[in-house]
Scaffold this motif. Structure first.
Motif, PDB file in Angstrom:
ATOM      1  N   ALA A 175       0.830  -1.214   0.000  1.00  0.00           N
ATOM      2  CA  ALA A 175       0.000   0.000   0.000  1.00  0.00           C
ATOM      3  C   ALA A 175       0.862   1.262   0.000  1.00  0.00           C
ATOM      4  O   ALA A 175       0.539   2.242  -0.680  1.00  0.00           O
ATOM      5  CB  ALA A 175      -0.944  -0.008   1.195  1.00  0.00           C
ATOM      6  N   VAL A 176       1.969   1.250   0.736  1.00  0.00           N
ATOM      7  CA  VAL A 176       2.880   2.399   0.755  1.00  0.00           C
ATOM      8  C   VAL A 176       3.500   2.578  -0.627  1.00  0.00           C
ATOM      9  O   VAL A 176       3.557   3.692  -1.154  1.00  0.00           O
ATOM     10  CB  VAL A 176       3.977   2.231   1.841  1.00  0.00           C
ATOM     11  N   LYS A 177       3.948   1.480  -1.234  1.00  0.00           N
ATOM     12  CA  LYS A 177       4.534   1.554  -2.577  1.00  0.00           C
ATOM     13  C   LYS A 177       3.517   2.102  -3.576  1.00  0.00           C
ATOM     14  O   LYS A 177       3.849   2.967  -4.395  1.00  0.00           O
ATOM     15  CB  LYS A 177       5.018   0.176  -3.027  1.00  0.00           C
ATOM     16  N   LYS A 178       2.291   1.640  -3.489  1.00  0.00           N
ATOM     17  CA  LYS A 178       1.240   2.115  -4.393  1.00  0.00           C
ATOM     18  C   LYS A 178       1.031   3.617  -4.219  1.00  0.00           C
ATOM     19  O   LYS A 178       0.920   4.356  -5.199  1.00  0.00           O
ATOM     20  CB  LYS A 178      -0.064   1.364  -4.110  1.00  0.00           C
ATOM     21  N   ASP A 179       1.004   4.097  -2.982  1.00  0.00           N
ATOM     22  CA  ASP A 179       0.824   5.527  -2.710  1.00  0.00           C
ATOM     23  C   ASP A 179       1.982   6.330  -3.288  1.00  0.00           C
ATOM     24  O   ASP A 179       1.768   7.372  -3.914  1.00  0.00           O
ATOM     25  CB  ASP A 179       0.696   5.769  -1.201  1.00  0.00           C
ATOM     26  N   ILE A 180       3.195   5.841  -3.106  1.00  0.00           N
ATOM     27  CA  ILE A 180       4.374   6.535  -3.635  1.00  0.00           C
ATOM     28  C   ILE A 180       4.346   6.550  -5.166  1.00  0.00           C
ATOM     29  O   ILE A 180       4.588   7.587  -5.787  1.00  0.00           O
ATOM     30  CB  ILE A 180       5.668   5.875  -3.110  1.00  0.00           C
ATOM     31  N   ASP A 181       4.036   5.412  -5.774  1.00  0.00           N
ATOM     32  CA  ASP A 181       3.983   5.318  -7.239  1.00  0.00           C
ATOM     33  C   ASP A 181       2.902   6.228  -7.824  1.00  0.00           C
ATOM     34  O   ASP A 181       3.138   6.927  -8.815  1.00  0.00           O
ATOM     35  CB  ASP A 181       3.746   3.877  -7.686  1.00  0.00           C
ATOM     36  N   GLU A 182       1.715   6.214  -7.229  1.00  0.00           N
ATOM     37  CA  GLU A 182       0.619   7.060  -7.718  1.00  0.00           C
ATOM     38  C   GLU A 182       0.955   8.533  -7.558  1.00  0.00           C
ATOM     39  O   GLU A 182       0.626   9.350  -8.423  1.00  0.00           O
ATOM     40  CB  GLU A 182      -0.683   6.719  -7.004  1.00  0.00           C
ATOM     41  N   SER A 183       1.606   8.881  -6.461  1.00  0.00           N
ATOM     42  CA  SER A 183       2.007  10.264  -6.228  1.00  0.00           C
ATOM     43  C   SER A 183       3.022  10.716  -7.279  1.00  0.00           C
ATOM     44  O   SER A 183       2.912  11.817  -7.828  1.00  0.00           O
ATOM     45  CB  SER A 183       2.597  10.396  -4.820  1.00  0.00           C
ATOM     46  N   ALA A 184       3.982   9.862  -7.565  1.00  0.00           N
ATOM     47  CA  ALA A 184       4.998  10.201  -8.574  1.00  0.00           C
ATOM     48  C   ALA A 184       4.373  10.341  -9.955  1.00  0.00           C
ATOM     49  O   ALA A 184       4.724  11.244 -10.722  1.00  0.00           O
ATOM     50  CB  ALA A 184       6.087   9.132  -8.591  1.00  0.00           C
ATOM     51  N   LYS A 185       3.434   9.456 -10.267  1.00  0.00           N
ATOM     52  CA  LYS A 185       2.782   9.468 -11.585  1.00  0.00           C
ATOM     53  C   LYS A 185       1.912  10.717 -11.770  1.00  0.00           C
ATOM     54  O   LYS A 185       1.926  11.345 -12.827  1.00  0.00           O
ATOM     55  CB  LYS A 185       1.924   8.208 -11.728  1.00  0.00           C
ATOM     56  N   SER A 186       1.175  11.084 -10.729  1.00  0.00           N
ATOM     57  CA  SER A 186       0.253  12.220 -10.837  1.00  0.00           C
ATOM     58  C   SER A 186       0.916  13.566 -10.556  1.00  0.00           C
ATOM     59  O   SER A 186       0.389  14.609 -10.937  1.00  0.00           O
ATOM     60  CB  SER A 186      -0.916  12.045  -9.870  1.00  0.00           C
ATOM     61  N   GLY A 187       2.055  13.523  -9.878  1.00  0.00           N
ATOM     62  CA  GLY A 187       2.699  14.779  -9.498  1.00  0.00           C
ATOM     63  C   GLY A 187       2.053  15.428  -8.289  1.00  0.00           C
ATOM     64  O   GLY A 187       2.421  16.533  -7.891  1.00  0.00           O
ATOM     65  N   GLU A 188       1.094  14.751  -7.696  1.00  0.00           N
ATOM     66  CA  GLU A 188       0.390  15.252  -6.514  1.00  0.00           C
ATOM     67  C   GLU A 188       0.937  14.569  -5.257  1.00  0.00           C
ATOM     68  O   GLU A 188       1.477  13.471  -5.317  1.00  0.00           O
ATOM     69  CB  GLU A 188      -1.109  14.960  -6.623  1.00  0.00           C
ATOM     70  N   VAL A 189       0.746  15.220  -4.127  1.00  0.00           N
ATOM     71  CA  VAL A 189       1.139  14.626  -2.855  1.00  0.00           C
ATOM     72  C   VAL A 189       0.199  13.473  -2.555  1.00  0.00           C
ATOM     73  O   VAL A 189      -1.015  13.595  -2.692  1.00  0.00           O
ATOM     74  CB  VAL A 189       1.088  15.673  -1.714  1.00  0.00           C
ATOM     75  N   GLY A 190       0.758  12.336  -2.156  1.00  0.00           N
ATOM     76  CA  GLY A 190      -0.049  11.164  -1.840  1.00  0.00           C
ATOM     77  C   GLY A 190      -0.652  11.238  -0.452  1.00  0.00           C
ATOM     78  O   GLY A 190      -0.623  12.281   0.214  1.00  0.00           O
ATOM     79  N   ALA A 191      -1.183  10.134  -0.001  1.00  0.00           N
ATOM     80  CA  ALA A 191      -1.780  10.057   1.331  1.00  0.00           C
ATOM     81  C   ALA A 191      -0.741  10.288   2.422  1.00  0.00           C
ATOM     82  O   ALA A 191      -1.054  10.831   3.475  1.00  0.00           O
ATOM     83  CB  ALA A 191      -2.458   8.704   1.527  1.00  0.00           C
ATOM     84  N   LEU A 192       0.485   9.882   2.145  1.00  0.00           N
ATOM     85  CA  LEU A 192       1.560  10.063   3.126  1.00  0.00           C
ATOM     86  C   LEU A 192       2.344  11.322   2.796  1.00  0.00           C
ATOM     87  O   LEU A 192       3.229  11.309   1.948  1.00  0.00           O
ATOM     88  CB  LEU A 192       2.490   8.851   3.116  1.00  0.00           C
ATOM     89  N   ASP A 193       2.008  12.389   3.474  1.00  0.00           N
ATOM     90  CA  ASP A 193       2.718  13.643   3.250  1.00  0.00           C
ATOM     91  C   ASP A 193       3.593  13.998   4.442  1.00  0.00           C
ATOM     92  O   ASP A 193       3.947  15.148   4.662  1.00  0.00           O
ATOM     93  CB  ASP A 193       1.733  14.767   2.936  1.00  0.00           C
ATOM     94  N   PHE A 194       3.942  12.971   5.234  1.00  0.00           N
ATOM     95  CA  PHE A 194       4.800  13.163   6.396  1.00  0.00           C
ATOM     96  C   PHE A 194       5.470  11.830   6.730  1.00  0.00           C
ATOM     97  O   PHE A 194       5.142  10.799   6.162  1.00  0.00           O
ATOM     98  CB  PHE A 194       3.983  13.665   7.590  1.00  0.00           C
ATOM     99  N   ASP A 195       6.418  11.873   7.650  1.00  0.00           N
ATOM    100  CA  ASP A 195       7.103  10.671   8.106  1.00  0.00           C
ATOM    101  C   ASP A 195       6.354  10.120   9.321  1.00  0.00           C
ATOM    102  O   ASP A 195       6.388  10.728  10.392  1.00  0.00           O
ATOM    103  CB  ASP A 195       8.541  11.010   8.490  1.00  0.00           C
ATOM    104  N   PRO A 196       5.645   8.998   9.174  1.00  0.00           N
ATOM    105  CA  PRO A 196       4.872   8.473  10.300  1.00  0.00           C
ATOM    106  C   PRO A 196       5.739   8.011  11.471  1.00  0.00           C
ATOM    107  O   PRO A 196       5.274   8.008  12.610  1.00  0.00           O
ATOM    108  CB  PRO A 196       4.081   7.309   9.706  1.00  0.00           C
ATOM    109  N   VAL A 197       6.976   7.672  11.227  1.00  0.00           N
ATOM    110  CA  VAL A 197       7.863   7.223  12.301  1.00  0.00           C
ATOM    111  C   VAL A 197       8.185   8.362  13.267  1.00  0.00           C
ATOM    112  O   VAL A 197       8.306   8.157  14.467  1.00  0.00           O
ATOM    113  CB  VAL A 197       9.154   6.596  11.721  1.00  0.00           C
TER     114      VAL A 197
END
Length: 162
Positions: free
Chosen positions: A66-88
């Motif tokens: 799910a994290v990889k999908k969010d990162i890939d979709e964000s890169a493809k769209s140029g938009e910020v994904g669901a993860l816009d911060f470091d959860p750690v």
């Protein structure tokens, strides 16, 4: 011949004592400490979200996907994904001071570890790590923060995972 037997016995004894350590499984507490290793005011530490190798090592299979999908979709769209911060570190600028790790009792193939730290704010951040055992190893199933409706979050909820 006596020397060879002594040497063989010594090697068997040494291997016998070392074998449990070699096969020892990292506890959820140890995994959390590995994740936070290096997260100091001077460094961002390890990145279990952005680094594919570390993501696969530390996160459960479905969470890593799910994290990889969010990162890939964000890169493809140029938009910020669901993860816009470091959860750690619960921030956009990771900085951890005075880390405290409090494991809770393991229940079968599930476990929890509470983490608290200071980022320079008046109040300590408190995060809850949920673990699941996959392939004989402990993996992060979720990271969440409790609190008021505006402060609370769950990594699985952000990524639309059940």
């Amino acid at each position: 011949m006596t020397r060879i037997r002594k040497l063989a016995f010594g090697l068997m004894l040494a291997f016998g004592l070392a074998a449990p350590a070699l096969g020892a499984e990292a506890t959820p507490e140890a995994v959390v400490k590995q994740i936070y290793s290096g997260k100091t005011p001077a460094t961002k530490g390890i990145d279990i979200i952005g680094n594919a190798k570390l993501r696969d090592k530390y996160l459960s299979k479905d969470l890593a996907a799910a994290v990889k999908k969010d990162i890939d979709e964000s890169a493809k769209s140029g938009e910020v994904g669901a993860l816009d911060f470091d959860p750690v570190s619960d921030s956009q600028d990771p900085m951890i001071k005075d880390l405290k790790v409090a494991p809770m009792p393991v229940q079968g193939d599930k476990a929890q570890v509470e983490v608290s730290f200071n980022r320079g704010d008046p109040q300590r951040d408190v995060l809850l790590y949920d673990f699941v055992r996959e392939g004989g190893q402990w993996h992060v199933f979720n990271i969440s923060k409790r609190g008021s409706a505006e402060d609370a979050w769950s990594l699985r909820d952000m990524l639309s995972l059940k």
